[in-house]
Scaffold this motif. Sequence first.
Motif, PDB file in Angstrom:
ATOM      1  N   LEU A   1       0.615  -0.979  -0.034  1.00 13.24           N
ATOM      2  CA  LEU A   1      -0.087   0.085   0.536  1.00 13.24           C
ATOM      3  C   LEU A   1       0.162   0.821  -0.098  1.00 13.24           C
ATOM      4  CD1 LEU A   1      -3.184   0.618   0.328  1.00 13.24           C
ATOM      5  CD2 LEU A   1      -2.785   0.891   2.464  1.00 13.24           C
ATOM      6  N   GLU A   2       0.726   2.044  -0.472  1.00 15.40           N
ATOM      7  CA  GLU A   2       1.401   3.596  -1.041  1.00 15.40           C
ATOM      8  C   GLU A   2       0.321   4.515  -0.066  1.00 15.40           C
ATOM      9  OE1 GLU A   2       0.787   4.761  -4.845  1.00 15.40           O
ATOM     10  OE2 GLU A   2       1.934   2.845  -5.935  1.00 15.40           O
ATOM     11  N   LYS A   3       1.151   5.321   0.348  1.00 21.00           N
ATOM     12  CA  LYS A   3       0.337   6.709   0.765  1.00 21.00           C
ATOM     13  C   LYS A   3      -0.357   7.235   0.072  1.00 21.00           C
ATOM     14  CE  LYS A   3       1.418  10.536   3.782  1.00 21.00           C
ATOM     15  NZ  LYS A   3       2.541  11.958   4.460  1.00 21.00           N
ATOM     16  N   VAL A   4      -1.760   7.668   0.709  1.00 17.37           N
ATOM     17  CA  VAL A   4      -2.613   7.877   0.526  1.00 17.37           C
ATOM     18  C   VAL A   4      -2.257   9.412   0.101  1.00 17.37           C
ATOM     19  CG1 VAL A   4      -5.372   8.598   0.248  1.00 17.37           C
ATOM     20  CG2 VAL A   4      -4.551   6.654   1.410  1.00 17.37           C
ATOM     21  N   PRO A   5      -2.790  10.212  -0.865  1.00 16.50           N
ATOM     22  CA  PRO A   5      -2.790  11.533  -0.994  1.00 16.50           C
ATOM     23  C   PRO A   5      -2.800  12.718  -0.503  1.00 16.50           C
ATOM     24  CG  PRO A   5      -2.270  10.601  -3.066  1.00 16.50           C
ATOM     25  CD  PRO A   5      -2.743   9.454  -2.232  1.00 16.50           C
ATOM     26  N   GLY A   6      -2.658  13.476   0.075  1.00 17.35           N
ATOM     27  CA  GLY A   6      -3.497  14.648   0.850  1.00 17.35           C
ATOM     28  C   GLY A   6      -4.959  14.657   1.219  1.00 17.35           C
ATOM     29  N   ASP A   7      -4.937  14.839  -0.341  1.00 15.28           N
ATOM     30  CA  ASP A   7      -5.944  15.213  -0.777  1.00 15.28           C
ATOM     31  C   ASP A   7      -6.951  14.413  -0.801  1.00 15.28           C
ATOM     32  OD1 ASP A   7      -5.388  18.223  -0.778  1.00 15.28           O
ATOM     33  OD2 ASP A   7      -4.935  18.561  -2.629  1.00 15.28           O
ATOM     34  N   LEU A   8      -6.883  13.233  -1.619  1.00 18.20           N
ATOM     35  CA  LEU A   8      -7.758  12.891  -1.337  1.00 18.20           C
ATOM     36  C   LEU A   8      -7.912  11.447  -0.347  1.00 18.20           C
ATOM     37  CD1 LEU A   8      -6.023  10.244  -4.715  1.00 18.20           C
ATOM     38  CD2 LEU A   8      -8.601  11.437  -4.107  1.00 18.20           C
ATOM     39  N   ALA A   9      -7.476  11.989   0.918  1.00 19.54           N
ATOM     40  CA  ALA A   9      -7.250  11.741   2.101  1.00 19.54           C
ATOM     41  C   ALA A   9      -8.410  12.075   2.772  1.00 19.54           C
ATOM     42  CB  ALA A   9      -5.931  11.340   3.222  1.00 19.54           C
ATOM     43  N   THR A  10      -9.394  12.811   2.286  1.00 25.11           N
ATOM     44  CA  THR A  10     -10.014  13.994   2.885  1.00 25.11           C
ATOM     45  C   THR A  10     -11.618  12.975   2.808  1.00 25.11           C
ATOM     46  OG1 THR A  10      -9.238  16.590   3.197  1.00 25.11           O
ATOM     47  CG2 THR A  10     -12.008  15.849   3.086  1.00 25.11           C
ATOM     48  N   PRO A  11     -13.380  12.552   3.213  1.00 20.30           N
ATOM     49  CA  PRO A  11     -13.929  11.975   3.275  1.00 20.30           C
ATOM     50  C   PRO A  11     -14.418  13.196   3.027  1.00 20.30           C
ATOM     51  CG  PRO A  11     -13.075  11.448   5.890  1.00 20.30           C
ATOM     52  CD  PRO A  11     -12.372  12.561   5.277  1.00 20.30           C
ATOM     53  N   VAL A  12     -15.646  12.663   1.776  1.00 26.58           N
ATOM     54  CA  VAL A  12     -16.877  14.054   0.882  1.00 26.58           C
ATOM     55  C   VAL A  12     -17.910  13.479   0.635  1.00 26.58           C
ATOM     56  CG1 VAL A  12     -14.354  15.905   0.208  1.00 26.58           C
ATOM     57  CG2 VAL A  12     -14.799  12.989  -1.089  1.00 26.58           C
ATOM     58  N   LYS A  13     -18.910  14.238   0.354  1.00 23.46           N
ATOM     59  CA  LYS A  13     -19.812  13.790   0.059  1.00 23.46           C
ATOM     60  C   LYS A  13     -20.000  13.218  -1.787  1.00 23.46           C
ATOM     61  CE  LYS A  13     -22.979  15.245   3.678  1.00 23.46           C
ATOM     62  NZ  LYS A  13     -24.012  16.006   4.004  1.00 23.46           N
ATOM     63  N   MET A  14     -19.197  13.838  -2.481  1.00 19.66           N
ATOM     64  CA  MET A  14     -19.376  13.757  -3.692  1.00 19.66           C
ATOM     65  C   MET A  14     -17.568  14.269  -4.364  1.00 19.66           C
ATOM     66  SD  MET A  14     -21.615  15.326  -6.651  1.00 19.66           S
ATOM     67  CE  MET A  14     -22.972  15.170  -5.732  1.00 19.66           C
ATOM     68  N   ARG A  15     -16.838  12.928  -4.408  1.00 17.69           N
ATOM     69  CA  ARG A  15     -15.899  13.158  -5.502  1.00 17.69           C
ATOM     70  C   ARG A  15     -16.004  11.991  -7.087  1.00 17.69           C
ATOM     71  NH1 ARG A  15     -11.344   9.955  -2.285  1.00 17.69           N
ATOM     72  NH2 ARG A  15     -11.276  12.660  -1.160  1.00 17.69           N
ATOM     73  N   LYS A  16     -15.727  13.400  -8.035  1.00 21.67           N
ATOM     74  CA  LYS A  16     -15.928  12.904  -9.136  1.00 21.67           C
ATOM     75  C   LYS A  16     -14.436  12.510  -9.716  1.00 21.67           C
ATOM     76  CE  LYS A  16     -16.770  16.866  -7.931  1.00 21.67           C
ATOM     77  NZ  LYS A  16     -17.174  17.521  -6.532  1.00 21.67           N
TER      78      LYS A  16
END
Length: 452
Positions: free
Chosen positions: A68-83
């Motif tokens: 497993l690679e470290k999750v990039p910072g912006d992808l780590a944030t929980p969001v209701k709608m990622r595109k």
Amino acid sequence: MKAFVLPRVRFALLMVLGMSVAAASVYAGQVGFRQNAVGGVSIDAQGQLTSARPEVKRQLRQEMMNALEKVPGDLATPVKMRKVSLRGLNAAIKASQANNGGKLPDAVKYMAGLQRIEYVFVDEANNDVILAGPAEGWTVDESGNVVGVTTGRPVLLLEDFIVAMRSTEEARRGGITCSIDPTAEGRQNLDNYLASLTRMDASVKDGVERAMGAQVITITGVPKDSHFARVLVAADFRMKRIAMHLDPSPVRGLPSYLDMLPSARSVQNAMPRWWLACNYQPLAQSEDGLAWQLRGPGVKAMTEDEIIAEDGTVAQTGKVSAIPQKWADAMTKNYEELSTEDKIFGELRNVMDMCVIAALLEKEKLLTKADLDLDMIKSDSSPVQLEKFATPDTVPTFFSAMKKGRQWVITASGGVDINSWEVASHTENVAGMDTLRTEQLAANTDNIWWWN
């Protein structure tokens, strides 16, 4: 089902049967335990399916964590709608083929952390189609599943999405199914064995399992050696074991079927068959057909009574008994919680979502509207080859019994049926979908393949 009246004990037999991935691998370098253990089940060299042992799960998790690679910072944030841009995803796969020996970044393999596909937006101006839904960073749980770091829900896997996209014609013609069925010979052998019994003791377990023998696994619509197929089989297998009281249910509101039976006499002269099927509301769409929403819980349990003939063959009755329906309703009602507690049911819903989206893209010609060629994802001639898993062929019969009053109910065992084209055919216009699409497309200010 048959009831056997014996000198000292009466048996009511309940049988739970039949439910109607050249070039670099997507998961290059990740082999070993992932090849054998998926969704809490493992497959041996002979193709026989069993529950994965705890030590196998631990080793699988360690193997997955090491890769497993470290999750990039912006992808780590929980969001209701990622595109997620399908054009960008396709380009990222192509770049990895050219520059990284085919090894994909985790962000691509795990589709930017999407946990469900809820929306599809066509971006004609940029020749693109966008998938959108809840997402967050990911990790590996104790059983080796890739899940969200806060919710624990399974993330979407690119390899499963590729299978769904490449299987749209098979899905249209006959659906995507999985079944686990005893042979006619096994049913007859069991019939004869039970008729010979005069008492209930510890030897009956081995006798039932030996008489019925191995049950046959049948998969249609997708490659049998794909991770996708393994998800179907594992979900079917786990449903059977919960229904049969072989594994404890992780959800309070879903007891086993045996627990629901008030008495052995409540088992009628038929056997229930359960299977898991799509459970969606009509798809919401904008008036111009460029925005779509997948609505509904995704999965439901269904049941029907079956009759076993003297030669061991099975016939459908078209009828449903009250207690099997009660168990199916309980599984449907508790599916959301179940999919969180037992990740294989969350993975099953993910692949159902993907199949419906793939059928929608094909049926409504959304890729054509966007003038988008997903040559790395959709084409069978793509240089991207999926990781191949050991093909599950059989599963041994497992014995389960419960005493009801002075009698015993013995079980000697469902299925999965994904009719994605039927779901994609039920739509309705919903106000505001076009505005939502415009807002979400405008949010991509950095022109990258995913955005929040």
